[in-house]
Design an enzyme around this catalytic site. Structure first.
Site, PDB file in Angstrom:
ATOM      1  N   GLU A  32      -0.804   7.177  -7.286  1.00  0.00           N
ATOM      2  CA  GLU A  32      -0.511   6.588  -6.315  1.00  0.00           C
ATOM      3  C   GLU A  32       0.560   5.745  -6.789  1.00  0.00           C
ATOM      4  O   GLU A  32       0.347   4.722  -7.602  1.00  0.00           O
ATOM      5  CB  GLU A  32      -1.627   5.765  -5.686  1.00  0.00           C
ATOM      6  CG  GLU A  32      -1.194   5.333  -4.148  1.00  0.00           C
ATOM      7  CD  GLU A  32      -2.271   4.326  -3.685  1.00  0.00           C
ATOM      8  OE1 GLU A  32      -2.157   3.208  -4.124  1.00  0.00           O
ATOM      9  OE2 GLU A  32      -2.880   4.706  -2.586  1.00  0.00           O
ATOM     10  N   CYS A  71       1.693  -1.624  -2.264  1.00  0.00           N
ATOM     11  CA  CYS A  71       2.725  -0.459  -1.870  1.00  0.00           C
ATOM     12  C   CYS A  71       2.303   0.020  -0.294  1.00  0.00           C
ATOM     13  O   CYS A  71       3.443   0.552  -0.232  1.00  0.00           O
ATOM     14  CB  CYS A  71       2.339   0.692  -2.876  1.00  0.00           C
ATOM     15  SG  CYS A  71       0.176   1.200  -2.803  1.00  0.00           S
ATOM     16  N   TRP A  99      -1.632  -5.239 -11.561  1.00  0.00           N
ATOM     17  CA  TRP A  99      -2.107  -6.579 -11.398  1.00  0.00           C
ATOM     18  C   TRP A  99      -2.137  -6.971 -10.040  1.00  0.00           C
ATOM     19  O   TRP A  99      -2.735  -7.952  -9.774  1.00  0.00           O
ATOM     20  CB  TRP A  99      -1.108  -7.358 -11.935  1.00  0.00           C
ATOM     21  CG  TRP A  99       0.471  -7.231 -11.814  1.00  0.00           C
ATOM     22  CD1 TRP A  99       1.395  -6.396 -12.576  1.00  0.00           C
ATOM     23  CD2 TRP A  99       0.996  -7.644 -10.574  1.00  0.00           C
ATOM     24  NE1 TRP A  99       2.434  -6.518 -11.843  1.00  0.00           N
ATOM     25  CE2 TRP A  99       2.366  -6.887 -10.736  1.00  0.00           C
ATOM     26  CE3 TRP A  99       0.661  -8.094  -9.244  1.00  0.00           C
ATOM     27  CZ2 TRP A  99       3.367  -7.128  -9.658  1.00  0.00           C
ATOM     28  CZ3 TRP A  99       1.531  -8.347  -8.299  1.00  0.00           C
ATOM     29  CH2 TRP A  99       3.198  -7.885  -8.562  1.00  0.00           C
TER      30      TRP A  99
END
Length: 482
Positions: A251, A285, A151
């Site tokens: 990933e 991330c 999201w």
């Protein structure tokens, strides 16, 4: 209230062969329902996979590189034309700042145009092995690709996997995050309204659970899974996919360190680190989550960082005065608040971010926090916290900086802050991260591959290598008649 539907075999549908089940997507800034989505089950997942398989086997899509290139170019143009509408929904459903939302959409358009160019350049090679004997190595589409998305950046992460998959000639089943499904559907509309795309080439199935995800991983009709998300889920995907030996591009999480040397401990670095850590409220991330500061400037630099974090204005994404938006939901806000409350047991809390009062208290808002931690085994250094909570650490020299920076299973991204160009190059060579930036952070673009190893996953996205997971190499050998 707007409803996000599934897109299966060329049609928008709320259910396949039964009654639609609807769920609510919430505005995290207010805690109120903002949209609805059709919640899929096994029937919708099976229908989407079957449609993608038919389109791959029986349409001309995989043999039409010029069409694929033009489709991606038109997709980019239409997405840019609707950027304000899509950005409004991104802000509403995700809580990010509007400038972040617009930047995400423009980045997605850039990604689409880049892979449109590569779609017409999928060349193999030919060699004459002996007189009259030739071997041909040809690049061709891998098959049906499943794209499972989070999201936090639903438009750019969609484009980052969808563009190379379509450029390669694959057909796709997208599984968006239900929280932001409506925003992603608006982007997909810019693609599927192109009548030249055969039915079944593009499919999208929304779910709040994991039934469809599990099916995508175990089905022998799916050849590739491209997943962006947490390390824990990525490991479950790898286990579920092992039975069919499908190709994976994962990933996963990050724990990005920023290594600050004394010769760069200035206001520019303070501003860059604050921006690099608070992008999407730290829910990215590659966001900076650790700041390693050289001992000689540690006290002064941490003071300036603390002042900068304390001055950050938290607020709604559509308020131009806001410098950081909210988290995705109340549960994650409270999770970060709990981590901050417990941090004094493992280190020194230098900035204690709190849940604001007033109208913001209804939403998933929390101020940034900064904690000093020395113990490398601490969860605050080893775990991905995914929020506006930054850990600061001290180091003496390059060797200790490398030892601390590399002391993690996460290897996605990092940065070095120094005025010494030779030092930045030495550090980059020794740092075990897929990306090392110098004197900046979070510079991501279509032309340059990104990815990690260990708990940050494997495979590469962006760039020429981003095509590799969606392509196979076929060896064809032939001899000329005597």
């Amino acid at each position: 209230m707007s409803v996000a539907s599934h897109y299966i075999d060329g049609h928008w549908v709320d259910a396949v062969g039964g009654t639609a089940v609807l769920g609510d997507s919430f505005n995290p800034a207010t805690g109120l329902a903002a949209a609805r989505y059709a919640d899929a089950g096994l029937a919708e997942g099976e229908a989407a996979i079957a449609a993608a398989r038919r389109a791959f086997q029986y349409s001309a899509w995989r043999r039409s590189p010029r069409l694929r290139a033009d489709v991606l170019l038109r997709f980019a143009d239409r997405l840019e034309a609707r950027k304000d509408e899509v950005a409004d929904w991104l802000v509403t459903l995700n809580g990010k700042l509007r400038r972040e939302a617009v930047g995400e959409i423009l980045g997605a358009a850039s990604e689409l145009r880049y892979y449109a160019g590569l779609a017409r350049n999928l060349f193999g090679r030919i060699a004459e092995i002996e007189p009259g004997c030739y071997t041909s190595l040809e690049r061709e589409a891998a098959g049906v690709a499943a794209i499972i998305l989070p999201w936090n950046a639903p438009i750019i992460l969609l484009a980052r996997s969808l563009a190379p998959a379509l450029a390669a000639g694959c057909t796709v089943v997208v599984k968006p995050a239900f929280q932001t499904a409506l925003a992603q559907n608006l982007a997909l509309e810019c693609l599927v309204q192109d009548e030249r795309i055969p039915a079944g080439v593009v499919n999208s199935v929304i779910e709040s659970g994991s039934t469809v995800s599990q099916l995508l991983c175990t089905s022998p009709e799916v050849d590739v899974v491209s997943f962006t998300g947490s390390t824990a889920v990525g490991k479950r995907i790898a286990q579920a996919s092992a039975g069919t030996l499908k190709r994976l591009s994962l990933e996963l999480g990050g724990k990005s360190p920023a290594v600050v040397f004394a010769d760069a401990a200035d206001e520019r670095s303070v501003a860059g680190i604050v921006a690099g850590s608070l992008i999407q409220a730290g829910q990215q991330c590659t966001a900076i989550s650790r700041v390693l500061i050289q001992d000689s400037v540690y006290t002064d630099f941490t003071r300036r960082l603390a002042e900068a974090y304390g001055a950050v204005r938290v607020g709604p994404g559509n308020d131009p005065r806001s410098q950081m938006g909210c988290l995705i939901d109340i549960a994650n806000r409270d999770r970060i608040a709990g981590l901050v409350e417990r941090a004094s047991a493992v280190g020194e809390v230098l900035v204690q971010g709190r849940v604001p009062g007033g109208e913001l208290a209804r939403g998933a808002f929390i101020e940034p926090s900064m904690v000093a931690v020395e113990d490398l085994s601490s969860d605050y250094i080893q775990r991905e916290l995914f929020g506006p909570l930054v850990v600061v650490e001290r180091f003496r020299d390059e060797d200790e900086a490398i030892a601390r920076a590399n002391a993690t299973r996460y290897s996605l991204a990092s940065s070095v802050w120094t005025a010494d160009a030779a030092r930045s190059r030495r550090m980059a060579a020794r740092m075990r991260f897929g990306t090392v930036w110098a004197n900046t952070h979070n510079k991501l673009f279509a032309e340059a591959e990104t990815g990690g190893h260990a708990d940050s996953g494997y495979g590469r996205l962006h760039g020429q290598e981003g095509l590799n997971d969606f392509l196979e190499t076929k060896h064809f050998y032939y001899e000329l008649p005597a």
